[in-house]
Motif scaffolding. Structure first.
Motif, PDB file in Angstrom:
ATOM      1  N   GLN A 256      17.562  68.170 -62.304  1.00  0.00           N
ATOM      2  CA  GLN A 256      16.122  68.195 -62.099  1.00  0.00           C
ATOM      3  C   GLN A 256      15.629  66.958 -61.364  1.00  0.00           C
ATOM      4  OE1 GLN A 256      13.935  69.050 -65.674  1.00  0.00           O
ATOM      5  NE2 GLN A 256      15.483  70.443 -66.445  1.00  0.00           N
ATOM      6  N   LEU A 257      16.400  65.888 -61.382  1.00  0.00           N
ATOM      7  CA  LEU A 257      15.968  64.644 -60.758  1.00  0.00           C
ATOM      8  C   LEU A 257      16.906  64.263 -59.619  1.00  0.00           C
ATOM      9  CD1 LEU A 257      15.147  62.447 -63.881  1.00  0.00           C
ATOM     10  CD2 LEU A 257      13.625  63.943 -62.603  1.00  0.00           C
ATOM     11  N   LYS A 258      16.323  63.748 -58.564  1.00  0.00           N
ATOM     12  CA  LYS A 258      17.102  63.212 -57.458  1.00  0.00           C
ATOM     13  C   LYS A 258      16.640  61.776 -57.214  1.00  0.00           C
ATOM     14  CE  LYS A 258      19.516  66.875 -56.491  1.00  0.00           C
ATOM     15  NZ  LYS A 258      20.988  66.882 -56.725  1.00  0.00           N
ATOM     16  N   VAL A 259      17.586  60.870 -57.186  1.00  0.00           N
ATOM     17  CA  VAL A 259      17.267  59.453 -57.045  1.00  0.00           C
ATOM     18  C   VAL A 259      17.834  58.937 -55.732  1.00  0.00           C
ATOM     19  CG1 VAL A 259      17.669  57.148 -57.989  1.00  0.00           C
ATOM     20  CG2 VAL A 259      17.132  59.053 -59.521  1.00  0.00           C
ATOM     21  N   ARG A 260      17.026  58.187 -55.027  1.00  0.00           N
ATOM     22  CA  ARG A 260      17.419  57.611 -53.750  1.00  0.00           C
ATOM     23  C   ARG A 260      17.469  56.097 -53.907  1.00  0.00           C
ATOM     24  NH1 ARG A 260      14.223  59.425 -48.356  1.00  0.00           N
ATOM     25  NH2 ARG A 260      14.975  57.837 -46.899  1.00  0.00           N
ATOM     26  N   ALA A 261      18.520  55.480 -53.410  1.00  0.00           N
ATOM     27  CA  ALA A 261      18.694  54.034 -53.554  1.00  0.00           C
ATOM     28  C   ALA A 261      18.069  53.306 -52.372  1.00  0.00           C
ATOM     29  CB  ALA A 261      20.170  53.687 -53.657  1.00  0.00           C
ATOM     30  N   SER A 262      17.248  52.319 -52.677  1.00  0.00           N
ATOM     31  CA  SER A 262      16.649  51.458 -51.667  1.00  0.00           C
ATOM     32  C   SER A 262      17.173  50.049 -51.870  1.00  0.00           C
ATOM     33  CB  SER A 262      15.125  51.473 -51.792  1.00  0.00           C
ATOM     34  OG  SER A 262      14.544  50.417 -51.070  1.00  0.00           O
ATOM     35  N   LYS A 263      17.699  49.453 -50.805  1.00  0.00           N
ATOM     36  CA  LYS A 263      18.277  48.108 -50.910  1.00  0.00           C
ATOM     37  C   LYS A 263      17.205  47.045 -50.727  1.00  0.00           C
ATOM     38  CE  LYS A 263      20.737  46.196 -47.625  1.00  0.00           C
ATOM     39  NZ  LYS A 263      21.812  45.718 -46.713  1.00  0.00           N
ATOM     40  N   GLY A 264      17.196  46.087 -51.638  1.00  0.00           N
ATOM     41  CA  GLY A 264      16.317  44.931 -51.533  1.00  0.00           C
ATOM     42  C   GLY A 264      17.145  43.657 -51.515  1.00  0.00           C
ATOM     43  N   VAL A 265      16.996  42.857 -50.474  1.00  0.00           N
ATOM     44  CA  VAL A 265      17.751  41.603 -50.312  1.00  0.00           C
ATOM     45  C   VAL A 265      16.817  40.429 -50.550  1.00  0.00           C
ATOM     46  CG1 VAL A 265      19.025  40.160 -48.674  1.00  0.00           C
ATOM     47  CG2 VAL A 265      19.388  42.643 -48.714  1.00  0.00           C
ATOM     48  N   HIS A 266      17.317  39.399 -51.222  1.00  0.00           N
ATOM     49  CA  HIS A 266      16.567  38.173 -51.482  1.00  0.00           C
ATOM     50  C   HIS A 266      17.402  36.962 -51.069  1.00  0.00           C
ATOM     51  CE1 HIS A 266      14.695  41.088 -54.222  1.00  0.00           C
ATOM     52  NE2 HIS A 266      13.622  40.339 -54.182  1.00  0.00           N
ATOM     53  N   ILE A 292       8.702  33.118 -54.029  1.00  0.00           N
ATOM     54  CA  ILE A 292       8.498  32.984 -55.465  1.00  0.00           C
ATOM     55  C   ILE A 292       9.081  31.664 -55.969  1.00  0.00           C
ATOM     56  CG2 ILE A 292       8.906  34.084 -57.710  1.00  0.00           C
ATOM     57  CD1 ILE A 292       9.582  36.674 -56.015  1.00  0.00           C
ATOM     58  N   PRO A 293       8.281  30.831 -56.648  1.00  0.00           N
ATOM     59  CA  PRO A 293       8.846  29.619 -57.265  1.00  0.00           C
ATOM     60  C   PRO A 293       9.892  30.003 -58.312  1.00  0.00           C
ATOM     61  CG  PRO A 293       6.429  29.609 -57.312  1.00  0.00           C
ATOM     62  CD  PRO A 293       6.843  30.984 -56.925  1.00  0.00           C
ATOM     63  N   TRP A 294      11.030  29.320 -58.287  1.00  0.00           N
ATOM     64  CA  TRP A 294      12.124  29.658 -59.213  1.00  0.00           C
ATOM     65  C   TRP A 294      12.829  28.369 -59.609  1.00  0.00           C
ATOM     66  CZ3 TRP A 294      13.459  33.713 -62.013  1.00  0.00           C
ATOM     67  CH2 TRP A 294      14.755  33.824 -62.505  1.00  0.00           C
ATOM     68  N   GLY A 295      12.223  27.627 -60.567  1.00  0.00           N
ATOM     69  CA  GLY A 295      12.811  26.364 -60.976  1.00  0.00           C
ATOM     70  C   GLY A 295      12.876  25.393 -59.818  1.00  0.00           C
ATOM     71  N   ARG A 296      14.078  24.943 -59.482  1.00  0.00           N
ATOM     72  CA  ARG A 296      14.273  24.012 -58.369  1.00  0.00           C
ATOM     73  C   ARG A 296      14.562  24.752 -57.066  1.00  0.00           C
ATOM     74  NH1 ARG A 296      17.872  18.980 -60.384  1.00  0.00           N
ATOM     75  NH2 ARG A 296      19.381  20.542 -61.082  1.00  0.00           N
ATOM     76  N   HIS A 297      14.125  26.002 -57.007  1.00  0.00           N
ATOM     77  CA  HIS A 297      14.433  26.847 -55.864  1.00  0.00           C
ATOM     78  C   HIS A 297      13.219  27.713 -55.510  1.00  0.00           C
ATOM     79  CE1 HIS A 297      18.616  25.944 -57.123  1.00  0.00           C
ATOM     80  NE2 HIS A 297      18.136  26.171 -58.329  1.00  0.00           N
ATOM     81  N   TRP A 298      13.327  28.375 -54.373  1.00  0.00           N
ATOM     82  CA  TRP A 298      12.433  29.475 -54.001  1.00  0.00           C
ATOM     83  C   TRP A 298      13.270  30.746 -53.876  1.00  0.00           C
ATOM     84  CZ3 TRP A 298       7.303  28.547 -53.876  1.00  0.00           C
ATOM     85  CH2 TRP A 298       6.856  27.245 -53.610  1.00  0.00           C
ATOM     86  N   ILE A 299      12.727  31.858 -54.330  1.00  0.00           N
ATOM     87  CA  ILE A 299      13.308  33.168 -54.030  1.00  0.00           C
ATOM     88  C   ILE A 299      12.416  33.819 -52.981  1.00  0.00           C
ATOM     89  CG2 ILE A 299      13.748  35.490 -54.913  1.00  0.00           C
ATOM     90  CD1 ILE A 299      14.520  34.250 -57.569  1.00  0.00           C
ATOM     91  N   ILE A 300      13.015  34.270 -51.887  1.00  0.00           N
ATOM     92  CA  ILE A 300      12.255  34.866 -50.790  1.00  0.00           C
ATOM     93  C   ILE A 300      12.780  36.280 -50.546  1.00  0.00           C
ATOM     94  CG2 ILE A 300      11.496  34.621 -48.398  1.00  0.00           C
ATOM     95  CD1 ILE A 300      12.286  31.668 -48.553  1.00  0.00           C
ATOM     96  N   GLY A 301      11.899  37.254 -50.628  1.00  0.00           N
ATOM     97  CA  GLY A 301      12.315  38.634 -50.376  1.00  0.00           C
ATOM     98  C   GLY A 301      11.140  39.580 -50.590  1.00  0.00           C
ATOM     99  N   THR A 302      11.276  40.801 -50.228  1.00  0.00           N
ATOM    100  CA  THR A 302      12.536  41.473 -50.157  1.00  0.00           C
ATOM    101  C   THR A 302      12.538  42.452 -48.989  1.00  0.00           C
ATOM    102  OG1 THR A 302      14.080  42.881 -51.444  1.00  0.00           O
ATOM    103  CG2 THR A 302      11.730  43.200 -51.767  1.00  0.00           C
ATOM    104  N   THR A 303      13.694  43.044 -48.725  1.00  0.00           N
ATOM    105  CA  THR A 303      13.772  44.143 -47.774  1.00  0.00           C
ATOM    106  C   THR A 303      13.584  45.453 -48.523  1.00  0.00           C
ATOM    107  OG1 THR A 303      16.165  44.271 -48.063  1.00  0.00           O
ATOM    108  CG2 THR A 303      15.346  42.836 -46.308  1.00  0.00           C
ATOM    109  N   TYR A 323      16.038  39.067 -40.907  1.00  0.00           N
ATOM    110  CA  TYR A 323      14.726  39.702 -41.086  1.00  0.00           C
ATOM    111  C   TYR A 323      13.842  38.868 -42.012  1.00  0.00           C
ATOM    112  CZ  TYR A 323      11.226  42.925 -42.934  1.00  0.00           C
ATOM    113  OH  TYR A 323      10.038  43.497 -43.346  1.00  0.00           O
ATOM    114  N   ILE A 324      14.399  38.445 -43.157  1.00  0.00           N
ATOM    115  CA  ILE A 324      13.616  37.676 -44.120  1.00  0.00           C
ATOM    116  C   ILE A 324      13.228  36.317 -43.539  1.00  0.00           C
ATOM    117  CG2 ILE A 324      13.676  36.558 -46.380  1.00  0.00           C
ATOM    118  CD1 ILE A 324      15.474  38.868 -47.329  1.00  0.00           C
ATOM    119  N   LEU A 325      14.180  35.639 -42.917  1.00  0.00           N
ATOM    120  CA  LEU A 325      13.884  34.328 -42.340  1.00  0.00           C
ATOM    121  C   LEU A 325      12.820  34.437 -41.246  1.00  0.00           C
ATOM    122  CD1 LEU A 325      17.457  32.744 -42.087  1.00  0.00           C
ATOM    123  CD2 LEU A 325      15.634  32.111 -43.681  1.00  0.00           C
TER     124      LEU A 325
END
Length: 573
Positions: A256-266, A292-303, A323-325
């Protein structure tokens, strides 16, 4: 009940599964899938008084649930799509997590929404932000977050000095929340075990047991030992995310369900690469980009791109990174380069398949189905609304049980580590003095374990050498490795470096120098031979090598081949 998911607890849970062959010993509910939804379903079902088991073929959160944007949010873009119900539901869950369920794990985070168009954009976005604030209040108590605030160019640059002057005419500051997604999943599983659930990772479902048309359990293989066994249950919940189509096909061709995968890169970059006291949300031609602030880092995304290749190890290509940069550099004074990137990770979103070609337009709502008697399938949704998805799946399962089952109570049950968190936080200086560690270390532990941080400090009290940080990953203590094995079901070096900690994306060497030390600490706790310990280290180094190689490839197909150059985790024999 014990909340320690160590080797002994795993053995005890397997013995309980073996006993389900007797009709009076079968489980009420067996959950397949150890991501956030499966973990949430285990907690929901067990706190209704049911006898519950949960199995995961790899490690807890090893799929989608450890590779998200790590945000607990309503989703501003869904508000623009006029999906008010989804946004309202997510914001209500955000408030519950912040204030009651997981205040030790879910933290407020401020964002700037830069404005680039004169006259119309500020009132348009401001109206949306006002709705965003208001929808979060509809659950009967406050959001726990400040309301949005309008800022002009000067104020925006004070908050984020590294933004280009011509990148905006002003901004709106608003608040959402963030979480270490993998830690959250392990915490939910541990809380379920604390209430009596039987939880085993590295256990793969080979097939479902049938009596006529009805599903009555699962035939599983313990990937650590190769042993096979049957687990019988009155109801099975399939919460396998992007693997839903494959697991659903085990029981019916009429899924009954169909799932499609979408890739997200960070991407993960050091916090000092640009100055800002807040995160950013940037519009792109396809969707949005978070910084996104992440402790001593930044997380940047997504695709947000369609992915039809290996689901266990989605690969980030050079194209994704560029693409992200390119998008984030449009607003920064000093552009980021490849040399600034510490870590890269790719995850897959389980989206309900529709007629749209673009995964960015597919629904983030969830659906619960009952394709054949005895099994419930839940799919779609987003991390923030995991508790609602879990509740709905268990509601559907219990409708088919003979007994009367109470309603869900997970909106009132704090996760382990939440109770007493604020009191322990206020004692952090005393705890640090008693343990002989810097108060910053205690704060780090409290933000990862909540009030359970005292258990990690007890390990240090017994062996002060474990207060030393891991090589190449100064934020993490050796005691956390021991705790990961004895309390959090870590079975392999990869589990510790990629999910119990985030060393694999936060360290410049991605955990290569820490891996031998982690293996040495794990070996006596898991009865590894010297050969197994060396193989664990070698496996992790091969994984890092394969990931680095994949990130140099021009497209998905070549990146996938490169990433699959490293075999999956080595079973213990």
């Amino acid at each position: 009940m014990s909340a320690q998911l160590g080797p002994g607890a795993r053995t005890a849970a397997i013995e309980r599964f073996k006993a389900t062959g007797a009709p009076e010993k079968q489980l009420d509910v067996l959950i397949v899938g150890g991501g956030i939804v499966g973990a949430g379903a285990a907690l929901d079902a067990v706190t209704r008084g049911l006898d519950v088991g949960i199995v995961e073929q790899r490690d807890w959160a090893s799929g989608t649930s450890s590779r998200s944007s790590k945000l607990i949010h309503g989703g501003l873009r869904y508000l623009e799509m006029m999906d008010f119900r989804l946004v309202q539901e997510a914001l209500q869950e955000r408030g519950l997590l912040l204030q009651r369920i997981a205040p030790h794990l879910v933290k407020p985070v401020p964002f700037l929404y830069p404005l680039t168009r004169r006259w119309w954009e500020r009132p348009y976005v401001g109206t949306g932000m006002m709705m965003y604030d208001s929808l979060g209040l509809t659950n009967g108590h406050g959001t726990g977050l400040p309301v949005h605030k309008h800022m002009f160019r000067r104020g925006t640059l004070r908050a984020a000095p590294s933004l280009r002057d011509d990148a905006m005419i002003g901004a709106i500051r608003y608040y959402d929340a963030q979480v270490d997604d993998a830690r959250m999943v392990v915490n939910v599983v541990r809380t379920a075990a604390h209430h009596g659930a039987h939880a085993v990772n590295r256990m793969r479902v080979e097939s479902f047991l049938r009596e006529g048309e009805r599903v009555v359990g699962a035939h599983v293989r313990d990937l650590e030992t190769g042993e096979e066994l049957d687990i019988r249950a009155k109801q099975v919940i399939n919460a396998t995310g992007v693997w839903t189509d494959e697991t659903q096909a085990m029981v019916t061709e009429r899924g009954q369900l169909k799932v499609r995968a979408s890739k997200g890169v960070h991407l993960v970059v050091p916090r000092d690469r640009f100055q800002s006291t807040v995160g950013l949300i940037l519009r792109t031609e396809k969707s949005v980009l978070f910084v996104i602030p992440w402790g001593r880092h930044w997380i940047i995304g997504t695709t947000d791109t369609d992915w039809r290749l290996d689901k266990a190890h989605p690969a980030a290509s050079s194209k994704d990174i560029d693409y992200i940069l390119e998008r984030v550099n449009r607003v920064l004074r000093r552009p980021l380069t490849r040399e600034d990137v510490e870590g890269v990770y790719a995850g897959l979103r389980p989206l309900l398949a529709g007629e749209n070609d673009s995964t960015a337009k597919l629904s983030r709502e969830h659906v619960v189905a009952h394709p054949v008697p005895g099994i419930v399938v839940v799919a779609g949704g987003k991390f923030t609304t995991y508790r609602i998805m879990a509740r709905d799946a268990v509601d559907e399962a219990v409708r088919n049980l003979d007994e009367r089952v109470p309603a869900s109570v997970t909106d009132r049950i704090p996760l382990l580590g939440a109770d007493g968190f604020k009191a322990v936080w206020n004692r952090r200086a005393r705890l640090a003095a008693a343990a002989g560690v810097h108060v910053a270390r205690v704060e780090h532990l409290l933000n990862r374990f909540g009030s359970l941080a005292t258990e990690v400090l007890d390990i240090i009290a017994r062996d002060p050498s474990l207060a030393q940080p891991l090589p190449g990953a100064d934020d993490y203590l050796r005691a956390e490795v021991v705790y990961a094995v004895t309390h959090e079901a870590a079975r392999h070096v990869e589990d510790v470096l990629t999910r119990r900690t985030r060393i694999s994306i936060e360290a410049w060497d991605r955990g290569v120098s820490a891996a031998p030390v982690v293996a040495e600490l794990m070996a006596p706790l898991l009865d590894w031979s010297d050969v197994q310990r060396e193989r664990e280290t070698a496996h992790y180094l091969k994984r890092v090598e394969a990931e680095r190689l994949s990130q140099e490839q021009p497209d998905d197909a070549t990146a996938d081949v490169a990433r699959l150059g490293a075999d999956d985790i080595i079973p213990v024999r």
